[in-house]
Design an enzyme around this catalytic site. Structure first.
Site, PDB file in Angstrom:
ATOM      1  N   ASN A 106      67.763  15.111   7.559  1.00  0.00           N
ATOM      2  CA  ASN A 106      67.243  15.402   6.218  1.00  0.00           C
ATOM      3  C   ASN A 106      65.725  15.594   6.203  1.00  0.00           C
ATOM      4  O   ASN A 106      65.202  16.400   5.439  1.00  0.00           O
ATOM      5  CB  ASN A 106      67.665  14.310   5.227  1.00  0.00           C
ATOM      6  N   THR A 134      72.406  14.935  13.155  1.00  0.00           N
ATOM      7  CA  THR A 134      72.040  13.540  12.902  1.00  0.00           C
ATOM      8  C   THR A 134      73.088  12.616  13.477  1.00  0.00           C
ATOM      9  O   THR A 134      74.280  12.840  13.300  1.00  0.00           O
ATOM     10  CB  THR A 134      71.891  13.230  11.396  1.00  0.00           C
ATOM     11  N   ILE A 135      72.650  11.568  14.168  1.00  0.00           N
ATOM     12  CA  ILE A 135      73.611  10.554  14.600  1.00  0.00           C
ATOM     13  C   ILE A 135      74.002   9.672  13.425  1.00  0.00           C
ATOM     14  O   ILE A 135      75.081   9.093  13.409  1.00  0.00           O
ATOM     15  CB  ILE A 135      73.058   9.691  15.748  1.00  0.00           C
ATOM     16  N   ASP A 136      73.125   9.568  12.425  1.00  0.00           N
ATOM     17  CA  ASP A 136      73.362   8.661  11.295  1.00  0.00           C
ATOM     18  C   ASP A 136      74.364   9.210  10.287  1.00  0.00           C
ATOM     19  O   ASP A 136      74.836   8.478   9.418  1.00  0.00           O
ATOM     20  CB  ASP A 136      72.052   8.374  10.558  1.00  0.00           C
ATOM     21  N   MET A 179      72.658   1.821  15.491  1.00  0.00           N
ATOM     22  CA  MET A 179      71.678   2.532  14.686  1.00  0.00           C
ATOM     23  C   MET A 179      72.234   2.858  13.307  1.00  0.00           C
ATOM     24  O   MET A 179      73.434   2.791  13.064  1.00  0.00           O
ATOM     25  CB  MET A 179      71.243   3.807  15.412  1.00  0.00           C
ATOM     26  N   GLY A 180      71.329   3.261  12.419  1.00  0.00           N
ATOM     27  CA  GLY A 180      71.686   3.548  11.042  1.00  0.00           C
ATOM     28  C   GLY A 180      70.880   2.669  10.114  1.00  0.00           C
ATOM     29  O   GLY A 180      71.387   1.674   9.581  1.00  0.00           O
ATOM     30  N   ARG A 181      69.605   3.011   9.954  1.00  0.00           N
ATOM     31  CA  ARG A 181      68.701   2.162   9.175  1.00  0.00           C
ATOM     32  C   ARG A 181      69.174   1.973   7.742  1.00  0.00           C
ATOM     33  O   ARG A 181      69.153   0.872   7.205  1.00  0.00           O
ATOM     34  CB  ARG A 181      67.292   2.780   9.190  1.00  0.00           C
ATOM     35  N   GLU A 236      71.505  -1.829  12.147  1.00  0.00           N
ATOM     36  CA  GLU A 236      70.117  -2.245  12.336  1.00  0.00           C
ATOM     37  C   GLU A 236      69.383  -2.418  11.003  1.00  0.00           C
ATOM     38  O   GLU A 236      68.309  -3.020  10.955  1.00  0.00           O
ATOM     39  CB  GLU A 236      69.366  -1.197  13.167  1.00  0.00           C
ATOM     40  N   ARG A 288      72.952   7.419  21.682  1.00  0.00           N
ATOM     41  CA  ARG A 288      72.789   8.779  21.163  1.00  0.00           C
ATOM     42  C   ARG A 288      72.537   9.811  22.259  1.00  0.00           C
ATOM     43  O   ARG A 288      72.400  10.996  21.968  1.00  0.00           O
ATOM     44  CB  ARG A 288      71.659   8.809  20.133  1.00  0.00           C
TER      45      ARG A 288
END
Length: 388
Positions: A106, A134-136, A179-181, A236, A288
């Site tokens: 994004n 995006t990995i998220d 991951m994934g804030r 995370e 990732r």
């Protein structure tokens, strides 16, 4: 003939180069005879006029590129403001660039969207198209984005393997941080490591749900009393009821804040409050960039997004991002779509609350949604389960 720039932005993935491969293959198939440039290290390379010439790559080089993780042309989080955008427009004119494509999430879509706006406001004819990555899995509108499924695939395999270790020597609480804030898609994906009811992960925690330490300890104790070996997966980005991260920031920059390890914090809580041996695990970048665990569907769709973006650009369809529309899950069927760039600039698609069950698990609906995107986990066997 106008020339093309293809750039990467933000964090690399295991399939970002597959999108670049798809774009380059489409240009070849279309007989494009202009120059193809890639800024070395993303927007920073573009701003500094540091270009890699990709015009005459061989078929052998392209095939290697398709299976290379990370970013073969580099990426960056180089901050851009009005002065930088105006200079970039000047650079596009200088190098006779007619088409600009950025692969990213994004934030990167915000970059390509602003290049589109600044060029348009100055009357410079350049077609700007975004390629999702995006990995998220937090880009809006598109059903999902390339990069996510391969990272999810790694997490599923890793949790599956860790679960066998803990089952074979059930003396640990293993806390795995992913991951994934701000988005819990990756944490949720770990649920596919289960083969049957009661399998790990036993508990999953999301940034979308306020984290309660007392409830966490209660949850762990309940599973420990039953299995004497617990696998926890956490994002995370866990936050408390006030929206504050559960671990303090340890370093800040202009655009980012870096926090301590959530998994270490939770493992320490378990040791201190329950007196149970606990370990923290954090795959980090490894999840990732694993070429060995790339999702087949993810790679195919990454290539498709690269191709579709070039198709749109060569048709002068401006200010859009390629995306994925799911037609059906069983059988799995999608179609490529074009999304107005304004709809995905700095938007964030968090994990839907209706996919979360009991605050620490996922619904069957989510599991069915994800299944077509990832590879089958390898078979495992255990003789330890008792008949109930």
């Amino acid at each position: 003939m106008k020339n093309v720039i293809i750039a990467h932005g933000g964090a690399p993935t295991a399939v970002i180069n597959a999108s670049l491969y798809g774009a380059l293959k489409e240009l070849k198939d279309e007989g494009f005879d202009g120059k193809v440039y890639a800024p070395r290290f993303g927007s920073g390379g573009l701003y500094n006029e540091d270009f890699i010439d990709l015009t005459n790559l061989t078929n052998e080089e392209l095939e290697i590129l398709k299976n290379t993780p990370g970013s073969a042309i580099g990426s960056s989080r180089f901050p851009l403001y009005e002065k930088e955008y105006n200079k970039i427009v000047d650079i596009l004119v200088k190098y006779n660039i007619g088409y600009v494509l950025f692969t990213g999430g994004n934030g990167t879509m915000d970059t390509i969207g602003n290049i589109y706006k600044y060029a348009k406001n100055r009357g410079v004819e350049v077609t700007c198209v975004g390629i999702p990555k995006t990995i998220d899995n937090d880009i809006g509108v598109t059903d999902h984005a390339p990069g996510f499924a391969s990272c999810a695939n790694y997490i599923i395999q890793t949790v599956n393997d860790c679960a066998q270790d803990v089952k074979g020597l059930p003396i640990h609480v293993s806390v795995i941080e992913v991951m994934g804030r701000n988005a819990g898609w990756l944490a949720a994906s770990s649920a596919l490591a289960r083969k049957k009811k009661g399998d790990a992960p036993h508990l999953i925690y999301f940034p979308e749900i306020p984290f309660d330490e007392d409830k966490f300890i209660e949850d762990v104790k309940k599973v420990w009393d039953k299995h004497h070996g617990v696998v926890v997966v956490c994002s995370e980005g866990l936050k408390d009821k006030n929206g504050n991260p559960i671990v303090k920031p340890i370093f800040k920059t202009e655009r980012a804040t870096y926090f301590g390890d959530v998994s270490t914090h939770l493992a320490t809580l378990v040791i201190e409050r329950l007196g149970i041996k606990a370990r923290s695990e954090k795959p980090g970048l490894i999840c990732r960039c694993s070429s060995a665990l790339v999702s087949k569907v993810d790679q195919e769709e990454a290539i498709l997004m690269g191709r579709e973006s070039i198709k749109a650009a060569l048709k002068n369809i401006n200010g859009v991002m390629a995306g994925i529309k799911r037609i059906s899950t069983k059988p799995y069927k999608i179609e490529p779509i074009l999304i107005p760039i304004e709809q995905v600039m700095m938007t964030e698609a968090t994990f839907p609350l209706n996919y979360i069950k009991n605050g620490n698990d996922v619904t069957d609906e989510f599991v069915e949604w994800l299944k077509p995107l990832v590879n089958e986990t390898h078979q495992t066997i255990s003789f330890l389960d008792k008949d109930e």
